[in-house]
Design an enzyme around this catalytic site. Structure first.
Site, PDB file in Angstrom:
ATOM      1  N   GLN A   1     -49.323 -14.784  -7.950  1.00  0.00           N
ATOM      2  CA  GLN A   1     -50.249 -13.640  -7.865  1.00  0.00           C
ATOM      3  C   GLN A   1     -51.243 -13.857  -6.723  1.00  0.00           C
ATOM      4  O   GLN A   1     -51.952 -14.866  -6.698  1.00  0.00           O
ATOM      5  CB  GLN A   1     -51.002 -13.454  -9.192  1.00  0.00           C
ATOM      6  CG  GLN A   1     -51.889 -12.217  -9.200  1.00  0.00           C
ATOM      7  CD  GLN A   1     -52.557 -11.970 -10.557  1.00  0.00           C
ATOM      8  OE1 GLN A   1     -52.476 -12.803 -11.467  1.00  0.00           O
ATOM      9  NE2 GLN A   1     -53.190 -10.833 -10.695  1.00  0.00           N
TER      10      GLN A   1
ATOM     11  N   ASP B   1     -46.278  -0.660  -1.557  1.00  0.00           N
ATOM     12  CA  ASP B   1     -46.684  -1.987  -1.079  1.00  0.00           C
ATOM     13  C   ASP B   1     -46.663  -1.977   0.451  1.00  0.00           C
ATOM     14  O   ASP B   1     -45.695  -1.511   1.061  1.00  0.00           O
ATOM     15  CB  ASP B   1     -45.727  -3.055  -1.645  1.00  0.00           C
ATOM     16  CG  ASP B   1     -46.246  -4.468  -1.429  1.00  0.00           C
ATOM     17  OD1 ASP B   1     -46.525  -4.839  -0.266  1.00  0.00           O
ATOM     18  OD2 ASP B   1     -46.375  -5.210  -2.416  1.00  0.00           O
TER      19      ASP B   1
ATOM     20  N   ASN C   1     -46.498 -10.800 -11.245  1.00  0.00           N
ATOM     21  CA  ASN C   1     -46.931 -12.175 -11.044  1.00  0.00           C
ATOM     22  C   ASN C   1     -48.270 -12.329 -11.742  1.00  0.00           C
ATOM     23  O   ASN C   1     -49.233 -11.665 -11.378  1.00  0.00           O
ATOM     24  CB  ASN C   1     -47.074 -12.469  -9.545  1.00  0.00           C
ATOM     25  CG  ASN C   1     -45.776 -12.237  -8.788  1.00  0.00           C
ATOM     26  OD1 ASN C   1     -44.700 -12.556  -9.288  1.00  0.00           O
ATOM     27  ND2 ASN C   1     -45.868 -11.670  -7.597  1.00  0.00           N
TER      28      ASN C   1
ATOM     29  N   HIS D   1     -50.841  -5.891 -11.597  1.00  0.00           N
ATOM     30  CA  HIS D   1     -49.972  -4.820 -11.076  1.00  0.00           C
ATOM     31  C   HIS D   1     -48.519  -5.189 -11.308  1.00  0.00           C
ATOM     32  O   HIS D   1     -48.156  -6.364 -11.303  1.00  0.00           O
ATOM     33  CB  HIS D   1     -50.219  -4.601  -9.579  1.00  0.00           C
ATOM     34  CG  HIS D   1     -50.122  -5.862  -8.758  1.00  0.00           C
ATOM     35  ND1 HIS D   1     -51.165  -6.769  -8.671  1.00  0.00           N
ATOM     36  CD2 HIS D   1     -49.107  -6.390  -8.034  1.00  0.00           C
ATOM     37  CE1 HIS D   1     -50.799  -7.781  -7.905  1.00  0.00           C
ATOM     38  NE2 HIS D   1     -49.544  -7.584  -7.521  1.00  0.00           N
TER      39      HIS D   1
HETATM   40  P1  AMP Z   1     -48.936 -10.275  -5.819  1.00  0.00           P
HETATM   41  O1  AMP Z   1     -48.414 -11.505  -5.106  1.00  0.00           O
HETATM   42  O2  AMP Z   1     -48.119  -9.934  -7.031  1.00  0.00           O
HETATM   43  O3  AMP Z   1     -50.414 -10.373  -6.089  1.00  0.00           O
HETATM   44  O4  AMP Z   1     -48.669  -9.082  -4.804  1.00  0.00           O
HETATM   45  C1  AMP Z   1     -49.660  -8.450  -4.062  1.00  0.00           C
HETATM   46  C2  AMP Z   1     -48.978  -7.388  -3.221  1.00  0.00           C
HETATM   47  O5  AMP Z   1     -49.962  -6.501  -2.724  1.00  0.00           O
HETATM   48  C3  AMP Z   1     -48.207  -7.932  -2.008  1.00  0.00           C
HETATM   49  O6  AMP Z   1     -46.828  -7.586  -2.111  1.00  0.00           O
HETATM   50  C4  AMP Z   1     -48.887  -7.255  -0.808  1.00  0.00           C
HETATM   51  O7  AMP Z   1     -47.980  -6.885   0.176  1.00  0.00           O
HETATM   52  C5  AMP Z   1     -49.547  -6.050  -1.457  1.00  0.00           C
HETATM   53  N1  AMP Z   1     -50.730  -5.551  -0.769  1.00  0.00           N
HETATM   54  C6  AMP Z   1     -51.790  -6.258  -0.315  1.00  0.00           C
HETATM   55  N2  AMP Z   1     -52.703  -5.440   0.233  1.00  0.00           N
HETATM   56  C7  AMP Z   1     -52.220  -4.186   0.124  1.00  0.00           C
HETATM   57  C8  AMP Z   1     -52.691  -2.903   0.521  1.00  0.00           C
HETATM   58  N3  AMP Z   1     -53.866  -2.750   1.136  1.00  0.00           N
HETATM   59  N4  AMP Z   1     -51.923  -1.826   0.256  1.00  0.00           N
HETATM   60  C9  AMP Z   1     -50.740  -1.975  -0.357  1.00  0.00           C
HETATM   61  N5  AMP Z   1     -50.232  -3.146  -0.759  1.00  0.00           N
HETATM   62  C10 AMP Z   1     -50.961  -4.244  -0.511  1.00  0.00           C
END
Ligand code: AMP
Ligand code: ZN
Length: 136
Positions: A93, A30, A86, A99
């Site tokens: 989410q 992440d 989430n 994921h």
């Molecule tokens: P969610 O709130 O469960 O949708 O979490 C999305 C996660 O994706 C967050 O913790 C972000 O920090 C992560 N994220 C967003 N863009 C990227 C990226 N390009 N590479 C890695 N992680 C990412």
């Protein structure tokens, strides 16, 4: 072309700190971790909700999440971890591509999930038990 960031990572269009890739699943760090070593595990196919995953994808997703969790705690020396997902905007989410988060934890890390412990009204637990069972 998909606008989904995770699909772009799967396709190699944007960089990510990849940990493991199988035929159906990818895992990478992440970019804004709760703690260093915070990893994400996603199916390669674009699916928004866990409920839309096929059983074969779900199996390998959970298997890889467990394997990544074991590697993350070994690599970071963390004594514990959370696996979180989430599902839906109301659940937090942000990326609309399902994921799991694998988050290494330490009792001193200051991260709190804000869990609460409500009480059921009289008869409510039985009513919900029945309603859920009828939908299984
Ligand atoms: P969610 O709130 O469960 O949708 O979490 C999305 C996660 O994706 C967050 O913790 C972000 O920090 C992560 N994220 C967003 N863009 C990227 C990226 N390009 N590479 C890695 N992680 C990412
Ligand atoms: Zn996607």
């Amino acid at each position: 072309m998909s606008e989904c960031i995770f699909c772009k990572i799967v396709d190699g269009q944007i960089p990510a700190a990849k940990l493991i890739e199988t035929e159906k699943v990818i895992s990478f760090l992440d970019i804004n971790p709760v703690n260093p070593g915070h990893a994400l595990v996603a199916p390669k196919r674009h699916v928004s909700s866990l409920l839309d995953l096929r059983q074969d994808e779900l199996h390998v997703l959970m298997f890889v999440a467990k394997r990544v969790a074991a590697a993350v705690i070994r690599a970071t020396g963390s004594p514990a971890f959370n696996i979180l997902q989430n599902d839906g905007e109301a659940a937090g989410q942000i990326i609309d591509h399902v994921h799991f988060h694998v988050i290494p934890r330490d009792s001193e890390d200051g991260f709190r999930l804000g869990w609460r412990h409500l009480k059921y009204a009289e008869g409510q637990i039985e009513q919900l038990q029945q309603a859920i069972q009828q939908n299984l």
